[in-house]
Design an enzyme around this catalytic site. Sequence first.
Site, mmCIF file in Angstrom:
data_model
loop_
_atom_site.group_PDB
_atom_site.id
_atom_site.type_symbol
_atom_site.label_atom_id
_atom_site.label_comp_id
_atom_site.label_asym_id
_atom_site.label_seq_id
_atom_site.Cartn_x
_atom_site.Cartn_y
_atom_site.Cartn_z
ATOM 1 N N GLY B 164 -11.265 12.604 54.325
ATOM 2 C CA GLY B 164 -10.983 11.455 54.168
ATOM 3 C C GLY B 164 -9.508 11.479 53.180
ATOM 4 O O GLY B 164 -9.227 10.442 52.892
ATOM 5 N N LYS B 201 0.888 24.647 56.341
ATOM 6 C CA LYS B 201 2.227 24.196 56.806
ATOM 7 C C LYS B 201 2.049 22.586 57.034
ATOM 8 O O LYS B 201 1.009 22.347 57.621
ATOM 9 C CB LYS B 201 2.554 24.952 58.072
ATOM 10 C CG LYS B 201 3.920 24.084 58.655
ATOM 11 C CD LYS B 201 5.407 24.851 58.195
ATOM 12 C CE LYS B 201 6.440 24.175 58.715
ATOM 13 N NZ LYS B 201 7.628 24.212 58.070
ATOM 14 N N PHE B 202 3.058 21.691 56.360
ATOM 15 C CA PHE B 202 2.933 20.354 56.457
ATOM 16 C C PHE B 202 3.525 20.150 57.862
ATOM 17 O O PHE B 202 4.699 20.208 58.036
ATOM 18 C CB PHE B 202 3.475 19.743 55.271
ATOM 19 C CG PHE B 202 3.312 17.958 55.367
ATOM 20 C CD1 PHE B 202 2.083 17.437 55.672
ATOM 21 C CD2 PHE B 202 4.526 17.430 55.454
ATOM 22 C CE1 PHE B 202 2.269 15.979 55.688
ATOM 23 C CE2 PHE B 202 4.614 15.972 55.472
ATOM 24 C CZ PHE B 202 3.434 15.300 55.692
ATOM 25 N N ARG B 292 -20.936 15.525 64.449
ATOM 26 C CA ARG B 292 -21.744 14.226 64.575
ATOM 27 C C ARG B 292 -21.197 13.433 65.595
ATOM 28 O O ARG B 292 -20.156 13.737 66.031
ATOM 29 C CB ARG B 292 -21.734 13.508 63.329
ATOM 30 C CG ARG B 292 -20.330 13.161 62.719
ATOM 31 C CD ARG B 292 -20.078 12.436 61.704
ATOM 32 N NE ARG B 292 -18.729 12.295 61.008
ATOM 33 C CZ ARG B 292 -17.689 11.825 61.426
ATOM 34 N NH1 ARG B 292 -17.730 11.146 62.489
ATOM 35 N NH2 ARG B 292 -16.540 12.164 60.503
#
Lengths: 449, 449, 156, 156
Positions: B164, B201-202, B292
């Site tokens: 999150g 790595k972004f 899930r």
Amino acid sequence: MYNRILIANRGEIALRIIRACREMGIETVAIYSEGDRGSKYLEFADETFCVGGPKSADSYLRIDQIISAAEVGNVEAVHPGYGFLSENAHFNEVCRDCNIDFIGPTPQAMLMLGDKNTARALARKAKVPVVPGSDGLIEDEASALRVAHEIGFPVLVKATAGGGGRGMRVAANDLSLKTALQQAAAEAQAAFGNAGVYIEKFVEHPRHVEVQMMADHHGNIVHLFERDCSTQRRHQKLIEESPSPSIPKSVRKSLCEAAVRLIQMANYTNAGTVEFIVDRDNNFYFIEVNARIQVEHPVTEMVTGIDLIQQQIRIAAGEKLPFRQKDIECKGFAIECRINAEDPTKGFQPSPGRIESIFVPGGLGVRFDSHVHAGYTVPPHYDSMIGKLIVHQPTRNGAIRCMLRALSELKISGIKTTADFHRKVLSHVDFAEGRIDTGWVERNLMGKN
Amino acid sequence: MYNRILIANRGEIALRIIRACREMGIETVAIYSEGDRGSKYLEFADETFCVGGPKSADSYLRIDQIISAAEVGNVEAVHPGYGFLSENAHFNEVCRDCNIDFIGPTPQAMLMLGDKNTARALARKAKVPVVPGSDGLIEDEASALRVAHEIGFPVLVKATAGGGGRGMRVAANDLSLKTALQQAAAEAQAAFGNAGVYIEKFVEHPRHVEVQMMADHHGNIVHLFERDCSTQRRHQKLIEESPSPSIPKSVRKSLCEAAVRLIQMANYTNAGTVEFIVDRDNNFYFIEVNARIQVEHPVTEMVTGIDLIQQQIRIAAGEKLPFRQKDIECKGFAIECRINAEDPTKGFQPSPGRIESIFVPGGLGVRFDSHVHAGYTVPPHYDSMIGKLIVHQPTRNGAIRCMLRALSELKISGIKTTADFHRKVLSHVDFAEGRIDTGWVERNLMGKN
Amino acid sequence: MSNEQDESGEVFGIARIRKLMELLREFDLNEIDLQDAAQRIRLKRGGIPMVSAMSATGMIPASSAAATSTTKSEDDKNAVFIKSPMVGSFYSRPKPDQPSFVKVGDVVAPETVVCIVEAMKMFNEIPAGISGKIVEVYVKDGDAVDVNKPLFKLAV
Amino acid sequence: MSNEQDESGEVFGIARIRKLMELLREFDLNEIDLQDAAQRIRLKRGGIPMVSAMSATGMIPASSAAATSTTKSEDDKNAVFIKSPMVGSFYSRPKPDQPSFVKVGDVVAPETVVCIVEAMKMFNEIPAGISGKIVEVYVKDGDAVDVNKPLFKLAV
């Protein structure tokens, strides 16, 4: 395509048409009576016109006011929904005279099929089986008796202009036939202004199976398979499903092909339904054509994935059908329960009033088409149907269980509804096994024989 | 098959599971907190247990109370839904120790995939592309800088136990990397009790595409195609759809196959989701597995026609998957909008309170999964999602128009919702053309860059 | 958004009246009386304050951390309930062959054990949490109980 | 369009009174007393009759059968509306180059033609249906009107 359509109807079907239009980018003009003033679904229309008082005769049947609304509202077409003016050939004609498209068949096709006797003749011409009978109006008692003896008792006396069971009588012998002729003619004269009656073989324990048709103005005709509407109470449909659980594949094929032949013979366009009864030996007989969209059209939408209202509009606007017969698949099983504001414990008497609370069922394969909500008052002036609960599942058993689940969630307080009654029907082994005929409800659930 | 299941969750997903069980003929035991006491959906369960106070920590996270309820309620299995204890391997284990099936993966698979770093190693082993990065936890600043220079700035510092968006930082140069390392580690320690971080790595302007997986205990694994969840605000999904509007067919195929390889390698069973990011050149990189059922599972149900909750239960009970990969079709286009009790005009702040009135949208291809109704009070203690509006149509454009129509019908008074905000997104040309990445909402609708 | 907001300027506007009522409740008032020339809004609530209805009897406030006993106003003002603090199975006696911890008519102190709730194979002794006389038992041996389920009614 | 809007014009509208009663119940109040000049709504619970809606001025009942003109209580008690009996287009004058049938300040008799509503190419002259003085005109030439749409406000 049209820019703006007037919806000459009310309640759930008006909302259904508004929804189709909005998804197509078409503006809508809704009409309403004083009995429906303030209904929330009217907020979804782009413009609204009050066309008169609460009684249908003062509003939803006022051709003059509706045409005025269409003109002032600047629409290019009118969708009549079902009931009210939907099968009124005069209204159909007035619309066209005013240069407003009527979303439905031509007045000619409507008139031809609206008269049962003409429709019957047409069916014979199209080699569509009809119930053996008088092949025309009964002129006198003697000829009625002769026909009855030919086809064998019991026979059914029916009004040529009839519908909904009015002007209809069963006769088991010469004596009762004489009475039936008089009664049916009198009733037909009173109800329809036409005393003409004819005689048919009375099919015992019939199932009601109908075929959804769609025809464009370019000669393309398709069927969208059948609906089984055998679960009826006093000739009023309660539950409809597609496909039919009780007819063999080969019969289904013949039935659908017969419907196509009839629609072709009638030069019929737009949506329509060819109704049949099916006897215990799976012989089917043409009954009538419903020259409009029907209450139960959603079950066909669920199994075919085709939006019938949008297709009606496209056809009226001159578009070609975007599919051919072979493209149309019937996938899974759909069931619809009509949720009426009626009290099944008191002979299904209407139960209008304020809906204090409602829980709308959801989940996979569940559709609830309704204009009602908590705080909505069901007016006493109209049909008692307040919504349609529809399910779609891969198996029929799954559809039944899904419907039972959804019905149990549909909690409405403030008024009585038929939801629990439907649970009784759907839980019955006869329903599970497809053994429902049009008299089943009366025989099994109404404490009558 | 089970006779009785406990549902260790609340709200719409509890209702969703109750629905699946009722259709399968399985009895349900629902738990609730004092904050949910009296909620109408609880009436649809066969038995209910209050497990504590309104705060999640006092009720929905109380393993002891829930296990007691499962034992006293005499259930054979527990469905954890999403959130709360759904990915808690300890709860999973306690259930099994008490001889109660946990409807989900094994604790082992859950633990393995729950740790992002282990999951990443597993992915590489399965030849599933991962974002270039540190290939393990960062031990010191020097090694972090070395990795960053190898893979090139900008880089992302992520908590191994995170989720999150917490414990996550972007760094554009040496200096900001040093700060990011400290901040992320501190935040991760506080939030998850685990300070471990790694570097990736972004990927700029990524799309979020995930694959729905289903595996039984007999070695059968299938994917149910992908969902595109790129419409996010602060890493919170707002809109999900299937199929993805923006990846080419060949990429889609590779993506789904990669997900299958990973799930197989992990010996994973039951439902799970493999999440990827996709860069502007349609390179995809594995991010994590959600062990899930997910909030957005209905879009997959709509396009495949498969009831995922029912399948979860069947798998847990030991049944074989009733279909193989080639039997699963992705038909049409489905979109889901999360309807949250939030005020988009006030930074999406929660808007709990009493729902005075609600109009539930209906019609062909519309599904509203929600436990709310007029008179329901949205409690302030939980997630703000009050329902999911889902549509399914033959074309994506049709689905967008249908969703816009349905959103405009979803009139809720008493609380603020995100319904109108969704209309803004769906009306945007970028959405129509599939040009949404995970930063799009912030860049285009939040007045930020 | 709603029409109610629009009409709130008016004396007879529902939205305004609802707001006033909420304030009445929030601040635990008995009456609101607003006048302006010919306009007047007057809202009244029961002679006795609403939440303090039972505090006169010196009962333990409902917000005590332990759920063991909380209060509730029902038919009589002096009734208090001992509620279950957990989910489990109720047992009125320590062992099947032994007598009940308490029975109707018994006077209990806060520390008196009134029953056992079995949860996860553990037998949890439940203290009364309050003094009083048992006037009713709501559950039978083996009954499933959940959090805040009333077990006993006490006269205090 | 909604019920609330319809009720908002009328002090004693059933929907409004129902709302008030719901609030009375919801907030567990004993009394609601609303006054505005001569108008008053007072709702009481327990022992005393619940509704006592009263009006000091003798108002014209709203249920007059003819749609042409019905009454409605708004700001002033003596207002009456001339409403459209049909769907169509409103015209204030017989022909574009002629003066209006009536204007604000004019006194009309029941048979006075006040406007034309064009419907299906027919020009229908609309009589006032009641005597009074025109105080307001709600529609402009060419406006679409529907059944019961207020066209003129009259002081009677």
